[in-house]
Motif scaffolding. Structure first.
Motif, PDB file in Angstrom:
ATOM      1  N   GLY A   1       0.812  -1.215   0.000  1.00 35.77           N
ATOM      2  CA  GLY A   1       0.000   0.000   0.000  1.00 35.77           C
ATOM      3  C   GLY A   1       0.843   1.261   0.000  1.00 35.77           C
ATOM      4  O   GLY A   1       1.443   1.633  -1.009  1.00 35.77           O
ATOM      5  N   ARG A   2       0.895   1.899   1.164  1.00 32.44           N
ATOM      6  CA  ARG A   2       1.565   3.199   1.257  1.00 32.44           C
ATOM      7  C   ARG A   2       3.041   3.142   0.865  1.00 32.44           C
ATOM      8  O   ARG A   2       3.542   4.018   0.167  1.00 32.44           O
ATOM      9  CB  ARG A   2       1.415   3.758   2.675  1.00 32.44           C
ATOM     10  CG  ARG A   2       1.937   5.167   2.808  1.00 32.44           C
ATOM     11  CD  ARG A   2       1.614   5.766   4.154  1.00 32.44           C
ATOM     12  NE  ARG A   2       2.152   7.120   4.254  1.00 32.44           N
ATOM     13  CZ  ARG A   2       2.356   7.735   5.404  1.00 32.44           C
ATOM     14  NH1 ARG A   2       2.051   7.144   6.545  1.00 32.44           N
ATOM     15  NH2 ARG A   2       2.858   8.943   5.423  1.00 32.44           N
ATOM     16  N   LYS A   3       3.746   2.108   1.299  1.00 32.55           N
ATOM     17  CA  LYS A   3       5.172   2.042   1.003  1.00 32.55           C
ATOM     18  C   LYS A   3       5.418   1.868  -0.494  1.00 32.55           C
ATOM     19  O   LYS A   3       6.331   2.476  -1.055  1.00 32.55           O
ATOM     20  CB  LYS A   3       5.840   0.923   1.799  1.00 32.55           C
ATOM     21  CG  LYS A   3       7.353   1.050   1.839  1.00 32.55           C
ATOM     22  CD  LYS A   3       7.938   0.162   2.917  1.00 32.55           C
ATOM     23  CE  LYS A   3       9.415   0.377   3.087  1.00 32.55           C
ATOM     24  NZ  LYS A   3       9.979  -0.519   4.107  1.00 32.55           N
TER      25      LYS A   3
ATOM     26  N   ARG B   1       3.498   3.014  -2.847  1.00 34.35           N
ATOM     27  CA  ARG B   1       3.237   4.333  -3.442  1.00 34.35           C
ATOM     28  C   ARG B   1       4.406   5.283  -3.203  1.00 34.35           C
ATOM     29  O   ARG B   1       4.738   6.102  -4.059  1.00 34.35           O
ATOM     30  CB  ARG B   1       1.936   4.917  -2.899  1.00 34.35           C
ATOM     31  CG  ARG B   1       0.698   4.258  -3.483  1.00 34.35           C
ATOM     32  CD  ARG B   1      -0.588   4.970  -3.116  1.00 34.35           C
ATOM     33  NE  ARG B   1      -0.787   5.181  -1.687  1.00 34.35           N
ATOM     34  CZ  ARG B   1      -1.278   4.265  -0.846  1.00 34.35           C
ATOM     35  NH1 ARG B   1      -1.623   3.074  -1.304  1.00 34.35           N
ATOM     36  NH2 ARG B   1      -1.435   4.541   0.423  1.00 34.35           N
TER      37      ARG B   1
ATOM     38  N   ALA C   1       7.053   4.373  -5.695  1.00 37.81           N
ATOM     39  CA  ALA C   1       6.621   4.833  -7.019  1.00 37.81           C
ATOM     40  C   ALA C   1       6.722   6.351  -7.137  1.00 37.81           C
ATOM     41  O   ALA C   1       7.223   6.871  -8.148  1.00 37.81           O
ATOM     42  CB  ALA C   1       5.191   4.376  -7.294  1.00 37.81           C
ATOM     43  N   ASN C   2       6.271   7.075  -6.127  1.00 41.09           N
ATOM     44  CA  ASN C   2       6.312   8.543  -6.167  1.00 41.09           C
ATOM     45  C   ASN C   2       7.737   9.068  -6.285  1.00 41.09           C
ATOM     46  O   ASN C   2       7.960  10.120  -6.888  1.00 41.09           O
ATOM     47  CB  ASN C   2       5.644   9.143  -4.938  1.00 41.09           C
ATOM     48  CG  ASN C   2       4.141   8.970  -4.949  1.00 41.09           C
ATOM     49  OD1 ASN C   2       3.531   8.789  -5.989  1.00 41.09           O
ATOM     50  ND2 ASN C   2       3.533   9.011  -3.780  1.00 41.09           N
TER      51      ASN C   2
ATOM     52  N   ARG D   1       6.131  -4.882  -9.012  1.00 44.00           N
ATOM     53  CA  ARG D   1       5.633  -3.568  -9.413  1.00 44.00           C
ATOM     54  C   ARG D   1       6.680  -2.915 -10.316  1.00 44.00           C
ATOM     55  O   ARG D   1       7.857  -2.876  -9.983  1.00 44.00           O
ATOM     56  CB  ARG D   1       5.392  -2.672  -8.198  1.00 44.00           C
ATOM     57  CG  ARG D   1       4.466  -3.259  -7.132  1.00 44.00           C
ATOM     58  CD  ARG D   1       3.055  -3.335  -7.665  1.00 44.00           C
ATOM     59  NE  ARG D   1       2.087  -3.661  -6.640  1.00 44.00           N
ATOM     60  CZ  ARG D   1       1.498  -4.855  -6.520  1.00 44.00           C
ATOM     61  NH1 ARG D   1       1.845  -5.827  -7.339  1.00 44.00           N
ATOM     62  NH2 ARG D   1       0.592  -5.077  -5.598  1.00 44.00           N
TER      63      ARG D   1
ATOM     64  N   PRO E   1       6.814   3.187 -12.397  1.00 44.51           N
ATOM     65  CA  PRO E   1       6.277   4.051 -11.347  1.00 44.51           C
ATOM     66  C   PRO E   1       5.558   5.276 -11.907  1.00 44.51           C
ATOM     67  O   PRO E   1       5.937   5.829 -12.937  1.00 44.51           O
ATOM     68  CB  PRO E   1       7.518   4.463 -10.565  1.00 44.51           C
ATOM     69  CG  PRO E   1       8.645   4.337 -11.534  1.00 44.51           C
ATOM     70  CD  PRO E   1       8.270   3.209 -12.451  1.00 44.51           C
TER      71      PRO E   1
ATOM     72  N   GLU F   1       0.338   7.712  -8.978  1.00 41.72           N
ATOM     73  CA  GLU F   1      -0.663   6.950  -8.224  1.00 41.72           C
ATOM     74  C   GLU F   1      -0.161   5.570  -7.807  1.00 41.72           C
ATOM     75  O   GLU F   1      -0.927   4.762  -7.312  1.00 41.72           O
ATOM     76  CB  GLU F   1      -1.941   6.802  -9.067  1.00 41.72           C
ATOM     77  CG  GLU F   1      -2.583   8.120  -9.437  1.00 41.72           C
ATOM     78  CD  GLU F   1      -3.048   8.903  -8.224  1.00 41.72           C
ATOM     79  OE1 GLU F   1      -3.596   8.286  -7.277  1.00 41.72           O
ATOM     80  OE2 GLU F   1      -2.845  10.135  -8.208  1.00 41.72           O
ATOM     81  N   GLY F   2       1.101   5.280  -8.056  1.00 44.85           N
ATOM     82  CA  GLY F   2       1.652   3.970  -7.755  1.00 44.85           C
ATOM     83  C   GLY F   2       2.307   3.407  -9.002  1.00 44.85           C
ATOM     84  O   GLY F   2       2.689   4.144  -9.908  1.00 44.85           O
ATOM     85  N   TYR F   3       2.407   2.110  -9.057  1.00 46.79           N
ATOM     86  CA  TYR F   3       3.029   1.456 -10.207  1.00 46.79           C
ATOM     87  C   TYR F   3       1.962   1.075 -11.225  1.00 46.79           C
ATOM     88  O   TYR F   3       0.898   0.567 -10.867  1.00 46.79           O
ATOM     89  CB  TYR F   3       3.805   0.209  -9.762  1.00 46.79           C
ATOM     90  CG  TYR F   3       5.095   0.557  -9.063  1.00 46.79           C
ATOM     91  CD1 TYR F   3       6.260   0.746  -9.787  1.00 46.79           C
ATOM     92  CD2 TYR F   3       5.151   0.721  -7.691  1.00 46.79           C
ATOM     93  CE1 TYR F   3       7.460   1.072  -9.157  1.00 46.79           C
ATOM     94  CE2 TYR F   3       6.341   1.050  -7.052  1.00 46.79           C
ATOM     95  CZ  TYR F   3       7.482   1.229  -7.791  1.00 46.79           C
ATOM     96  OH  TYR F   3       8.652   1.563  -7.165  1.00 46.79           O
ATOM     97  N   ASP F   4       2.270   1.309 -12.504  1.00 42.74           N
ATOM     98  CA  ASP F   4       1.325   1.002 -13.575  1.00 42.74           C
ATOM     99  C   ASP F   4       1.305  -0.476 -13.947  1.00 42.74           C
ATOM    100  O   ASP F   4       0.294  -0.984 -14.417  1.00 42.74           O
ATOM    101  CB  ASP F   4       1.653   1.829 -14.826  1.00 42.74           C
ATOM    102  CG  ASP F   4       1.412   3.309 -14.617  1.00 42.74           C
ATOM    103  OD1 ASP F   4       0.561   3.660 -13.768  1.00 42.74           O
ATOM    104  OD2 ASP F   4       2.074   4.120 -15.291  1.00 42.74           O
TER     105      ASP F   4
END
Length: 179
Positions: free
Chosen positions: A114-116, A118, A121-122, A141, A144, A147-150
């Motif tokens: 989840g958060r980690k 993102r 990715a960010n 994943r 990046p 919104e995260g990984y595509d």
């Protein structure tokens, strides 16, 4: 009241002995986030992967184990493994030089996916593997974005896991040497 911390302030607190150097937490956007305890499955898999990576990593690349990965002035995380080019070196490790992060999730799967994820990715880390310590399913994943990984995939323990960010790096978890 909440207080926003910087990486430099946390490092100074550790040097002064106010925070124990072995205390487990990450700094996310200035907020201290406690880390879950590591279970035996996490430690066994981490040690097996460490041996595998150390003996098979292509010569142009290096990795660090549980290092403090500084993302910016108010954020750091501690991936189980982080890969980078040998030419860049560990001293220059940052989100632009990191190629692959590997997280082993024993009790932290929700956080890591989840958060980690993102956060990785960010900051533009090209590839993330989150390995479930018990089932050994790997959540891959790539690509990046904000919104995260595509690109999202799952790889079972008996399938080869091949990095696209670290050419020549691969592992099949079911064939790892037990430690």
């Amino acid at each position: 009241m909440r207080r926003r911390w910087t990486v430099a302030e946390i490092e100074a607190l550790v040097r002064a002995g106010i925070i124990d150097e072995h205390e487990r937490f990450e700094l996310i956007g200035g907020e201290i986030v406690p880390m879950n305890a590591k279970g035996i499955h996490h430690e066994l898999l981490k040690n097996s992967l460490n041996l595998h990576f150390a003996t098979t990593i292509p010569g142009a690349f290096r990795f660090a184990v549980e290092t403090t990965f500084r993302l910016d002035e108010d954020s750091f995380i501690e991936p189980d493994f982080i890969f980078f080019r040998k030419a860049d070196g560990l001293a220059n490790l940052n989100p632009r030089t990191a190629l692959l992060a590997v997280e082993i999730a024993d009790y932290s799967l929700k956080w890591d996916l989840g958060r980690k994820a993102r956060i990785y990715a960010n900051f533009g880390v090209p590839e993330l593997w989150v390995v479930e310590a018990v089932s050994r399913v790997v959540h891959v994943r790539r690509r990046p974005g904000l919104e995260g990984y595509d690109e999202v995939a799952k790889v079972s323990e008996d399938q080869p896991l091949v990095s696209t960010a670290v050419p020549g790096l691969s592992v099949t978890l079911s064939t790892l040497e037990a430690i």
